[in-house]
Design a protein around this motif. Structure first.
Motif, short mmCIF file in Angstrom:
data_model
loop_
_atom_site.label_atom_id
_atom_site.label_comp_id
_atom_site.label_asym_id
_atom_site.label_seq_id
_atom_site.Cartn_x
_atom_site.Cartn_y
_atom_site.Cartn_z
N ALA A 12 2.39 12.72 9.40
CA ALA A 12 3.69 12.12 9.08
C ALA A 12 3.88 12.19 7.57
O ALA A 12 2.91 12.09 6.81
CB ALA A 12 3.71 10.67 9.54
N ALA A 13 5.11 12.40 7.12
CA ALA A 13 5.40 12.40 5.68
C ALA A 13 5.65 10.96 5.25
O ALA A 13 6.72 10.42 5.48
CB ALA A 13 6.60 13.28 5.39
N LEU A 14 4.65 10.33 4.65
CA LEU A 14 4.83 8.96 4.17
C LEU A 14 5.65 8.92 2.89
O LEU A 14 6.18 7.87 2.52
CB LEU A 14 3.47 8.31 3.94
N VAL A 15 5.74 10.05 2.21
CA VAL A 15 6.52 10.17 0.98
C VAL A 15 7.51 11.31 1.19
O VAL A 15 7.10 12.41 1.58
CB VAL A 15 5.59 10.47 -0.22
N PRO A 16 8.79 11.09 0.95
CA PRO A 16 9.78 12.16 1.15
C PRO A 16 9.48 13.37 0.26
O PRO A 16 9.11 13.22 -0.90
CB PRO A 16 11.11 11.51 0.74
N HIS A 17 9.62 14.56 0.83
CA HIS A 17 9.34 15.79 0.08
C HIS A 17 10.05 16.95 0.76
O HIS A 17 10.26 16.95 1.96
CB HIS A 17 7.83 16.05 0.06
N LYS A 18 10.41 17.97 -0.03
CA LYS A 18 10.99 19.19 0.53
C LYS A 18 9.93 19.91 1.35
O LYS A 18 8.74 19.81 1.07
CB LYS A 18 11.47 20.12 -0.59
N TRP B 59 0.83 -1.21 0.00
CA TRP B 59 0.00 0.00 0.00
C TRP B 59 0.87 1.26 0.00
O TRP B 59 0.56 2.23 -0.69
CB TRP B 59 -0.92 0.01 1.21
N LEU B 60 1.94 1.22 0.78
CA LEU B 60 2.84 2.38 0.84
C LEU B 60 3.51 2.61 -0.51
O LEU B 60 3.66 3.76 -0.95
CB LEU B 60 3.88 2.18 1.94
N ARG B 61 3.90 1.55 -1.18
CA ARG B 61 4.51 1.70 -2.51
C ARG B 61 3.53 2.29 -3.51
O ARG B 61 3.89 3.15 -4.31
CB ARG B 61 5.01 0.34 -3.02
N ILE B 62 2.29 1.81 -3.45
CA ILE B 62 1.26 2.34 -4.36
C ILE B 62 1.02 3.82 -4.06
O ILE B 62 0.97 4.65 -4.98
CB ILE B 62 -0.05 1.53 -4.25
N LEU B 63 0.87 4.16 -2.79
CA LEU B 63 0.65 5.56 -2.41
C LEU B 63 1.84 6.43 -2.84
O LEU B 63 1.65 7.52 -3.38
CB LEU B 63 0.45 5.69 -0.90
N THR B 64 3.04 5.93 -2.63
CA THR B 64 4.23 6.68 -3.01
C THR B 64 4.27 6.90 -4.51
O THR B 64 4.55 8.01 -4.98
CB THR B 64 5.51 5.92 -2.56
#
Length: 195
Positions: free
Chosen positions: A91-97, A19-24
């Motif tokens: 929480a930032a589930l996907v890295p971002h600036k 699920w995290l991969r799909i969301l990312t």
């Protein structure tokens, strides 16, 4: 209550690697489907009248992204709203600036394109609109945007799309761009055959 549900959904997604991969993927690369669609639609062979109509729609889509992105840039210079993960609201589930959060450019541009496709009676308008909803939801769920960022992006994107669709100047400019594109490709094809 809503906040508890949001944190529970984030916790659940973070625990499921698939699920995290799909969301990312959706969050980071989902907008590329619009670009890929535009490239395929532009270069796909079809009868000339239909090709011109489809290409004009794509030029309109590009035009609708430009004013929205300009407004977003100005807003970002005037007001820097921190992203939810920077404030501890998610929480930032996907890295971002940690750049400005408002408005959501992904949501803004994808809605502008979807509405333009619908207004121009393109068969991909409705699927694009559904994908816009998926993309916008992923930006919220991943902790990169607040709901109000997405709503603000939707408002700006809809306004930009509306202005471009009803602008005679944009229509004339699109006609000029297509004319020079077709003249240029005819010249290149003629030169290529002679070589």
């Amino acid at each position: 209550m809503v906040r508890s549900i949001f944190f529970f959904a984030q916790w659940l997604i973070a625990r499921r690697r698939t699920w995290l991969r799909i969301l990312t993927w959706i969050t980071r690369f989902g907008y590329w489907l619009f670009i890929l669609y535009g490239l395929l639609e532009w270069f796909r062979p079809r009868p000339i009248a239909e090709q011109i109509k489809r290409r004009k729609t794509l030029v309109y889509c590009l035009f609708s992204v430009i004013p929205g992105s300009s407004v977003s840039w100005v807003i970002g210079k005037i007001w820097h709203r921190p992203r939810p993960f920077a404030c501890g609201d998610a929480a930032a589930l996907v890295p971002h600036k940690a750049n400005a959060s408002f408005p959501s450019n992904h949501s803004m541009n994808s809605l502008a394109i979807s509405l333009m496709l619908l207004a121009r009676r393109n068969p991909w308008g409705l699927p694009a609109l559904v994908w816009t909803g998926v993309l916008a939801s992923s930006r919220i769920l991943s902790g990169l945007h607040y709901v109000s960022d997405v709503i603000g992006g939707f408002f700006i994107g809809a306004a930009a799309s509306h202005v471009v669709y009803h602008s005679k100047r944009c229509s004339q400019l699109a006609d000029h761009i297509l004319y020079y594109w077709h003249v240029g490709t005819a010249v290149v094809e003629t030169w290529w055959r002679k070589c």
